[in-house]
Write an enzyme that holds these catalytic residues in place. Structure first.
Site, PDB file in Angstrom:
ATOM      1  N   ARG A 102       0.882  -1.174   0.000  1.00  0.00           N
ATOM      2  CA  ARG A 102       0.000   0.000   0.000  1.00  0.00           C
ATOM      3  C   ARG A 102       0.915   1.217   0.000  1.00  0.00           C
ATOM      4  NH1 ARG A 102      -5.240   1.549   3.564  1.00  0.00           N
ATOM      5  NH2 ARG A 102      -6.079   0.162   1.965  1.00  0.00           N
ATOM      6  N   HIS A 129      -7.458   0.896  -6.352  1.00  0.00           N
ATOM      7  CA  HIS A 129      -7.660   0.042  -5.173  1.00  0.00           C
ATOM      8  C   HIS A 129      -8.313  -1.261  -5.642  1.00  0.00           C
ATOM      9  CE1 HIS A 129      -7.861  -1.088  -1.115  1.00  0.00           C
ATOM     10  NE2 HIS A 129      -8.681  -0.192  -0.612  1.00  0.00           N
ATOM     11  N   GLN A 132     -10.095  -3.790  -3.166  1.00  0.00           N
ATOM     12  CA  GLN A 132     -11.378  -3.297  -2.670  1.00  0.00           C
ATOM     13  C   GLN A 132     -12.469  -3.528  -3.705  1.00  0.00           C
ATOM     14  OE1 GLN A 132     -12.211  -1.593   0.415  1.00  0.00           O
ATOM     15  NE2 GLN A 132     -14.207  -2.148  -0.404  1.00  0.00           N
ATOM     16  N   ASP A 220     -17.057   7.650  -1.593  1.00  0.00           N
ATOM     17  CA  ASP A 220     -15.794   7.509  -0.858  1.00  0.00           C
ATOM     18  C   ASP A 220     -15.466   8.871  -0.252  1.00  0.00           C
ATOM     19  OD1 ASP A 220     -13.392   6.496   0.121  1.00  0.00           O
ATOM     20  OD2 ASP A 220     -12.323   6.661  -1.789  1.00  0.00           O
ATOM     21  N   CYS A 260     -16.264   1.895   0.771  1.00  0.00           N
ATOM     22  CA  CYS A 260     -15.075   1.090   1.085  1.00  0.00           C
ATOM     23  C   CYS A 260     -14.636   1.260   2.527  1.00  0.00           C
ATOM     24  CB  CYS A 260     -13.950   1.431   0.119  1.00  0.00           C
ATOM     25  SG  CYS A 260     -13.336   3.123   0.270  1.00  0.00           S
ATOM     26  N   ARG A 288     -13.591  -8.331   1.687  1.00  0.00           N
ATOM     27  CA  ARG A 288     -12.159  -8.085   1.442  1.00  0.00           C
ATOM     28  C   ARG A 288     -11.379  -9.356   1.750  1.00  0.00           C
ATOM     29  NH1 ARG A 288     -10.091  -2.955   1.661  1.00  0.00           N
ATOM     30  NH2 ARG A 288      -8.234  -4.018   0.909  1.00  0.00           N
TER      31      ARG A 288
HETATM   32  N1  NVA Z   1      -9.806   6.999  -1.335  1.00  0.00           N
HETATM   33  C1  NVA Z   1      -9.447   6.517  -0.021  1.00  0.00           C
HETATM   34  C2  NVA Z   1      -9.725   5.064   0.110  1.00  0.00           C
HETATM   35  C3  NVA Z   1      -9.428   4.504   1.468  1.00  0.00           C
HETATM   36  C4  NVA Z   1      -9.636   3.027   1.559  1.00  0.00           C
HETATM   37  C5  NVA Z   1      -7.985   6.820   0.239  1.00  0.00           C
HETATM   38  O1  NVA Z   1      -7.168   6.608  -0.661  1.00  0.00           O
HETATM   39  O2  NVA Z   1      -7.671   7.260   1.344  1.00  0.00           O
HETATM   40  N1   CP Z   2     -11.155   0.149   2.584  1.00  0.00           N
HETATM   41  C1   CP Z   2      -9.884   0.025   2.980  1.00  0.00           C
HETATM   42  O1   CP Z   2      -8.964  -0.198   2.207  1.00  0.00           O
HETATM   43  O2   CP Z   2      -9.717   0.157   4.324  1.00  0.00           O
HETATM   44  P1   CP Z   2      -8.338   0.324   5.095  1.00  0.00           P
HETATM   45  O3   CP Z   2      -7.754   1.657   4.701  1.00  0.00           O
HETATM   46  O4   CP Z   2      -8.714   0.275   6.549  1.00  0.00           O
HETATM   47  O5   CP Z   2      -7.416  -0.789   4.710  1.00  0.00           O
END
Ligand code: NVA
Ligand code: CP
Length: 301
Positions: A102, A129, A132, A220, A260, A288
């Site tokens: 990540r 993502h 997800q 989101d 998500c 997930r």
């Molecule tokens: N768009 C959000 C998704 C989090 C799972 C981010 O990148 O923070």
């Molecule tokens: N939706 C998602 O990816 O959650 P986290 O940021 O908690 O991993």
């Protein structure tokens, strides 16, 4: 399939194959049927950003598959002090059977895959993502029985989630409509891809137009990880882009709502709508685990 770097790399068949395996693994888990498909294998999990769901579901998932998960915070790795990703990839490939990462730049994930010799799984970048959205598609199919022909709507920032939903939705035969401010549209690479699908993708600034007749509505956060400094400005700009009762009234009867998570009630979604659809949203979070087990079992076997 060697890696999961982005959904753009997968065919619709690849995606449906992963969803079928995810359904099977979910069934087996619920019925006490062991599935040690990755016995003795180790997954390293590099995090440059926070996580609840991704971290816990990957670590639990690899354990349920008979393997071992290793949490690697970039703060504790030399990569956090500037060791090149090219070298990190080659070193970790000598120890691990797979790497989940990540991070911010999609290019870092692609470089990891290019220089390493083990499968790489994208656990979120600024661009996409994919894990997800596999869970999201799994959840829609679980609730609706089908994907092709359904209308998916996304409201809000044209961010990593919007990018992956567009690609995943179109590749599985869904119609996709996205409402976002013009200057926060999805990534041009995604819009180029979608251009091949004609009017299957509708991009608008009008939330009600996007939601009309929708079978599932996604939203989101208005400020993603790394954009905290712009949060105030974004709050003002995205104010109208909210999933609320009025928006759902424009959708199809029995329209699902997906998020998500984490969610900001009162911003991209009202508390009322969130709670009315909490079962679906937490099914999505649960999935997930199952979807990522399918990904690991496919690329790491
Ligand atoms: N768009 C959000 C998704 C989090 C799972 C981010 O990148 O923070
Ligand atoms: N939706 C998602 O990816 O959650 P986290 O940021 O908690 O991993």
């Amino acid at each position: 399939m060697k890696h999961l770097l982005k959904l753009l790399d997968l065919t619709g068949e690849d995606i449906l194959g992963l969803l079928n395996l995810a359904d099977q693994l979910k069934y087996e888990l619920k019925h006490g049927i062991a599935h040690p498909l990755l016995q003795g294998k180790t997954l390293g999990m590099i995090f440059r950003k926070s996580s609840t769901r991704t971290r816990v579901s990957f670590e639990t998932g690899i354990y349920q598959l008979g393997g071992h998960g290793m949490f690697l915070s970039s703060n504790d790795l030399q990569i956090g002090r500037g060791e090149p990703v090219e070298d990190t990839a080659r070193v970790l490939s000598r120890y691990l059977d797979g790497i989940m990462i990540r991070t911010f730049d999609q290019s870092e994930v692609e470089t990891l895959a290019e220089y390493g010799s083990v499968p790489v799984i994208n656990g979120l970048t600024d661009f996409c993502h994919p894990c997800q959205v596999l869970a999201d598609l799994m959840t829609i199919r679980e609730h609706k029985g089908i994907l092709a022909g359904l209308k998916m709507c996304y409201i809000g920032d044209g961010n990593n989630m919007a990018n992956s939903l567009i690609v995943g939705g179109l590749k599985t035969g869904m119609k996709v409509s996205v409402a976002c401010p013009a200057s926060y549209a999805p990534d041009p690479r995604v819009l180029d891809f979608a251009a091949g699908f004609g009017d299957q993708l509708v991009l608008t600034e009008n939330c009600l137009e996007a939601a009309a007749g929708a079978d599932v509505i996604f939203t989101d956060v208005w400020a993603s990880m790394g954009q905290e400094g712009e949060a105030e400005q974004r709050r003002a700009l995205f104010r109208g882009y909210q999933v609320n009762r009025e928006l759902l009234a424009a959708a199809a009867p029995e329209c699902m709502v997906q998020h998500c998570l984490p969610a900001h009630r009162g911003e991209e979604i009202t508390a009322e709508v969130f709670e009315a659809h909490a079962e679906e949203i937490f099914d999505e979070a649960e999935n997930r685990l199952h979807a990522q087990k399918a990904v690991m079992a496919t690329v790491m076997r």
